[in-house]
Each structure stands twice: as C-alpha cells, then as structure tokens.
Scaffold this active site. Structure first.
Site, PDB file in Angstrom:
ATOM      1  N   ARG A  74       6.206   0.392  24.943  1.00 49.53           N
ATOM      2  CA  ARG A  74       5.365   1.027  23.937  1.00 49.53           C
ATOM      3  C   ARG A  74       5.478   2.555  24.028  1.00 49.53           C
ATOM      4  NH1 ARG A  74       1.627  -0.844  20.784  1.00 49.53           N
ATOM      5  NH2 ARG A  74       1.614  -2.822  21.889  1.00 49.53           N
ATOM      6  N   MET A  96       2.342  -3.330  11.960  1.00 43.16           N
ATOM      7  CA  MET A  96       1.843  -4.400  12.815  1.00 43.16           C
ATOM      8  C   MET A  96       2.011  -4.099  14.297  1.00 43.16           C
ATOM      9  SD  MET A  96       0.674  -6.183  10.445  1.00 43.16           S
ATOM     10  CE  MET A  96       0.095  -7.615  11.353  1.00 43.16           C
ATOM     11  N   ARG A  97       1.718  -2.872  14.680  1.00 44.16           N
ATOM     12  CA  ARG A  97       1.719  -2.501  16.086  1.00 44.16           C
ATOM     13  C   ARG A  97       0.512  -1.627  16.369  1.00 44.16           C
ATOM     14  NH1 ARG A  97       5.923  -2.871  19.521  1.00 44.16           N
ATOM     15  NH2 ARG A  97       5.524  -0.858  20.492  1.00 44.16           N
ATOM     16  N   ASN A 120       0.825  -1.209   0.000  1.00 46.40           N
ATOM     17  CA  ASN A 120       0.000   0.000   0.000  1.00 46.40           C
ATOM     18  C   ASN A 120       0.860   1.261   0.000  1.00 46.40           C
ATOM     19  OD1 ASN A 120      -2.965  -0.400  -0.058  1.00 46.40           O
ATOM     20  ND2 ASN A 120      -2.534  -1.796   1.636  1.00 46.40           N
ATOM     21  N   HIS A 136      -7.854  -1.678   6.127  1.00 44.06           N
ATOM     22  CA  HIS A 136      -8.104  -3.025   6.655  1.00 44.06           C
ATOM     23  C   HIS A 136      -8.818  -3.846   5.591  1.00 44.06           C
ATOM     24  CE1 HIS A 136      -8.696  -6.125   9.633  1.00 44.06           C
ATOM     25  NE2 HIS A 136      -9.978  -6.173   9.322  1.00 44.06           N
TER      26      HIS A 136
END
Length: 216
Positions: A65, A90-91, A14, A109
């Site tokens: 985080r 991917m977080r 993307n 998504h």
C-alpha cells in the site's frame, strides 16, 4: 484554473458526470488534469482517453500500500492537482496519503452517512427497512466513509423498489451532488469545525439567529 485529479477503479460514472459538468460550465474555472486507475481494464480509463484526458494506470496488485500510494501521490503532484475526487476508487487510502491533501480529497457514497458505510449500502438499507436513502459527498479522512459531510441528497425508498432500481435513482442524485460539492470546496467559502462543515451563508444565518434570540 483549478485542477482536479480523478481516481477510479471501474466504469467511473461519477467521473463522466464531473467531466460533463465541467464541459457544460456547471463547474466553472476547473479542469480535469489527470485520471488515474489501479486497474488497466477499468472502463473509466478508456472513456478518459476517448475524451482526450490524461489517463494513467498505476497497478496496485502485488504491491505494498505504501509503495502504491506514493506513486499515486507523485502523479497527482506532477499534475499540480488542487482537488482529488474519488469516483468508485476501490482502495482505502492510507493515513499518509490523506495527510498529503488535507481537506482536498472528496468521496461520494451511496447512503446517507453515517448510515451504512462501506460496500453494499443498498442491501443494508433494504435489510433495515429504511424509508429514505440517498447519497453523501464527504471529505476523506483516515477512517472509512467518515470525513465531514459536504452535500447530501435524499431519495425515497419506494414499495416497488429493489436494490437495483434504488441504486439507479441514487446514482442520478450522486451526479448532481458531486458537482455541487466540488463547486463548494473550490469556492473555499466554508469551515470545518470538528466534523461539521459550515458555509459562509450558514455562519451568517447563525449570527442572525443568535442576535434574534438575544433580543427576546
């Protein structure tokens, strides 16, 4: 000129589609200011560097985080990013991260949200026997795959499909949907009311419909 920041963890198809759309003039008045990955071996980072784009690796492994998010946000701010685009990142973003860019973080998504959030959307679609799937570009909020929907594309589930063929056809529509969503958001001609996004055209059509109902 609006500046985009891209976050990715893998191949970044993307991201490539967004970059191609900018180069082709399909996203006018925009540039990719920085591409950031939490993984040094992400193919998307190598592609960004091959294309001459600023590409940063900010590892997440072994870090809190909060510490990692603050470094990412610092990098985005240093590059004066107007819009953050997640391209296979991917977080989960922390609430603090999201609050730094209100209605300025987009995600795509591979399902028609709110159906099948999270990972393995095609596997879930097959398990439920749906006849139509697709993709969704939405604003990122504090919940997983939850923010206001910007653009959706539908893809029929064929009798001959498996998870891989369906995913491939959805991916083609993702590339189109992301370009449309970026143009809409950068244009600024929208309002978010609750969880509904309304464009200026939709608001105008709504006013016309109300007037017509009032005449009856």
């Amino acid at each position: 000129m609006k500046s985009l920041g891209i976050l990715l963890s893998g191949r970044g198809s993307n991201f490539v589609a967004i970059a191609d759309s900018i180069d082709a003039g399909r996203i006018p008045g925009a540039r990719i200011a920085v591409v950031i990955s939490n993984k040094a071996d992400a193919p998307g980072i190598a592609i960004a560097r091959q294309r001459g784009l600023e590409a940063l690796v900010i590892p997440s492994k072994g870090r809190s985080r909060q510490e990692h998010d603050r470094e990412i946000v610092g990098a985005l701010n240093r590059h004066s990013v107007d819009l953050v685009c997640l391209a296979g990142y991917m977080r989960l973003l922390s609430p603090w991260f999201v609050q730094q860019f209100p209605q300025r973080i987009l995600n795509i998504h591979s399902s028609l949200l709110p159906a099948f959030p999270g990972l393995e959307a095609q596997e879930k679609a097959f398990a439920f026997g749906v006849k139509v799937s697709g993709c969704t570009v939405h604003f990122v909020d504090e919940e997983l795959d939850h923010g206001a929907i910007i653009v959706q594309k539908t893809v029929p589930v064929l009798d001959t499909d498996d998870e891989q063929t369906l995913a491939a056809r959805i991916l083609e529509h993702e590339h189109i949907a992301y370009t449309e969503a970026i143009n809409l958001v950068l244009g600024g001609n929208f309002e978010v009311r609750g969880r509904r996004l309304e464009t200026s055209i939709q608001r105008a059509e709504g006013r016309v419909q109300k007037k017509e109902r009032g005449k009856k």
